[in-house]
Design a protein around this motif. Structure first.
Motif, short mmCIF file in Angstrom:
data_model
loop_
_atom_site.label_atom_id
_atom_site.label_comp_id
_atom_site.label_asym_id
_atom_site.label_seq_id
_atom_site.Cartn_x
_atom_site.Cartn_y
_atom_site.Cartn_z
N THR A 151 51.58 -24.04 -35.10
CA THR A 151 51.15 -25.43 -34.88
C THR A 151 52.82 -25.61 -33.92
N VAL A 152 52.82 -25.76 -32.95
CA VAL A 152 53.85 -26.21 -31.81
C VAL A 152 54.13 -27.50 -32.09
N TYR A 153 55.36 -28.17 -31.90
CA TYR A 153 55.78 -29.18 -32.61
C TYR A 153 56.67 -29.05 -31.16
N LEU A 154 56.34 -30.21 -29.89
CA LEU A 154 56.41 -29.79 -29.26
C LEU A 154 58.38 -31.01 -29.20
N ALA A 155 58.97 -31.46 -28.01
CA ALA A 155 60.90 -31.69 -27.77
C ALA A 155 59.36 -33.53 -26.86
N ALA A 156 59.76 -34.26 -27.04
CA ALA A 156 58.27 -35.51 -26.01
C ALA A 156 59.54 -36.50 -26.70
N GLY A 157 59.81 -37.80 -25.99
CA GLY A 157 59.60 -38.94 -26.37
C GLY A 157 61.98 -39.59 -26.63
N GLU A 158 61.24 -39.48 -27.83
CA GLU A 158 63.00 -39.65 -28.81
C GLU A 158 63.15 -38.60 -29.39
N ARG A 179 68.01 -31.75 -29.54
CA ARG A 179 69.15 -31.77 -31.02
C ARG A 179 68.28 -31.90 -32.23
N GLU A 180 67.42 -32.97 -32.06
CA GLU A 180 66.71 -33.31 -32.77
C GLU A 180 65.38 -32.95 -33.71
N LEU A 181 65.35 -31.67 -32.85
CA LEU A 181 64.02 -31.08 -33.15
C LEU A 181 64.78 -30.01 -34.01
N LEU A 182 66.31 -29.50 -33.60
CA LEU A 182 67.12 -28.58 -34.48
C LEU A 182 67.54 -28.74 -35.60
N GLU A 183 68.02 -29.97 -35.70
CA GLU A 183 68.18 -30.90 -36.81
C GLU A 183 67.13 -30.36 -37.49
#
Length: 411
Positions: free
Chosen positions: A134-141, A145-149
């Motif tokens: 799965t590729v969970y892409l940065a988007a919206g809010e 930073r949020e994905l790294l957390e």
């Protein structure tokens, strides 16, 4: 909420997905006299089929009841992205129930996809099942930073996957997004072929497929019973409600709601129009879109969800939603051919905490149910089959409480 007495397959989905062509399902029949079985399953979509296969493998005598064509309700509208990642991020689920419980749920979901992979391989069901990242892409809010957390929290939980920054993401998959989490362990399939394959195997083991409507349930006595519209009665040790997104009145739950989603499938693409590497793709935002490919090279792209379940309203906005999905597909994959072979919509059940409702119906000890799958339909269907199989055998496990219909509500 959809009315269980009046809702039919045409109310659950509109249009036609790529799974509806040329499929033959095992035959069902009318019940000629009252009968008895070990377990009566109401609903013969993918959840009912999963449960029937598991129970018949356990040697149980199963009656499977559906008032319409098996699998041609919500199952036919599924995009069959078999992900272990659930609708709520691990961090969000941990905020509701604590890190330990959230980690256990995520691991159970991961194990469910692996179990489904093993089952389909053992049974040799021809359903286009393929392992996927799965590729969970940065988007919206949710930015880098949020994905790294989130990736860091998953690593702490012992879950697979890695945080990928913009340059590496473009090189590996061609997506022009700020970052992503790339994880192994998911899969894709043709949901109707899988459903019908499971039903056929169950029927060969002795399961009886009955075409009738269940109109009343009794699960509080020394035996359970389903009353059918024909007047026939099916008596059983347990009844399992697997009626998709149509929840009968005997199941009361304020966590569950029914919404609407839309999807499109393109014509087969040239190889250069598809992202390299086998992967399911979805966005880390509340209003997320998602996509996958098919065995013949189509892109299946879905989203644009709305918080209503009215079939007429869902159909009326269909053309507008189709155009919106084409625009979002073009923004994500500019080189894709936007000509469509299929466009459809469907109802789907979801819960506040992103977890399904699986287990005993409160006040009805012989009545079991499975609802509220959100974006993890088939993954949670497999989990439901194992959980309900254990309950039908009198076995309880501590982790069942994560999905109990009467579980404590999130604060």
């Amino acid at each position: 909420m959809l009315d269980p007495q009046t809702t039919r397959h045409d109310d659950l989905r509109t249009g036609k997905g790529p799974w509806l062509d040329g499929l033959a399902r095992p035959p069902s029949r009318e019940l000629e006299a009252d009968t008895r079985c070990d377990v009566a399953i109401v609903g013969a979509g993918i959840t009912g089929a999963m449960i029937a296969e598991h129970l018949t493998a356990m040697g149980r005598d199963v009656v499977l009841i559906d008032r319409e064509g098996e699998g041609f309700g919500s199952t036919a509208a599924s995009t069959a992205m078999l992900q272990w990642e659930i609708d709520l991020k691990l961090s969000e689920l941990a905020a509701l129930y604590g890190f330990s419980a959230a980690t256990e749920v995520y691991r159970l979901s991961f194990e469910a996809v692996q179990g489904l992979r093993s089952l389909i391989g053992e049974l040799a069901i021809p359903c286009g099942f393929s392992p996927r990242q799965t590729v969970y892409l940065a988007a919206g809010e949710s930015g880098p930073r949020e994905l790294l957390e989130e990736a860091t929290l998953r690593e702490r939980a012992g879950l697979p996957g890695s945080f990928v920054e913009h340059a590496a993401l473009r090189e590996a998959f061609g997506f022009d997004r700020a970052a992503a989490i790339v994880s192994p362990g998911s899969a894709e399939a043709d949901p109707l072929s899988l459903c019908h394959g499971l039903l056929a195997i169950s029927a060969r083991r002795g399961a009886r497929l009955i075409r009738d409507e269940a109109v009343a349930f009794e699960g509080a006595g020394t035996a359970a019973a389903v009353t059918l519209a024909s007047g026939r009665i099916v008596e059983a040790s347990q009844i399992v409600l697997a009626t998709g997104y149509v929840m009968p009145d005997c199941v009361q739950d304020d966590l569950h709601r029914v919404a609407s989603s839309w999807a499109i499938a393109t014509v087969p693409q040239q190889p250069q129009a598809l992202w390299p590497g086998p992967a399911l793709v979805w966005e880390a935002s509340e209003d997320y879109c998602y996509c996958r490919t098919t065995t013949d090279g189509r892109i299946v792209f879905g989203g644009e969800d709305e918080e209503f379940d009215d079939p007429e309203k869902r159909e009326a906005v269909g053309p507008e939603k189709t155009k919106a999905l084409q625009a979002r597909l073009h923004a994500l994959i500019p080189q894709a051919d936007l000509d469509l072979s299929h466009a459809w919509s469907g109802a789907f059940g979801q819960t506040e905490d992103g977890l399904p409702l699986i287990g005993r119906v409160p006040g009805q000890p012989r009545l079991l149910a499975a609802y509220g799958y959100g974006g993890n339909g088939i993954t949670f269907s497999f989990m439901a089959s194992r959980l309900i199989g254990a309950l039908a055998s009198g076995r309880e496990k501590r982790w069942f409480r994560h999905f109990a219909i009467d579980r404590p509500r999130p604060g």
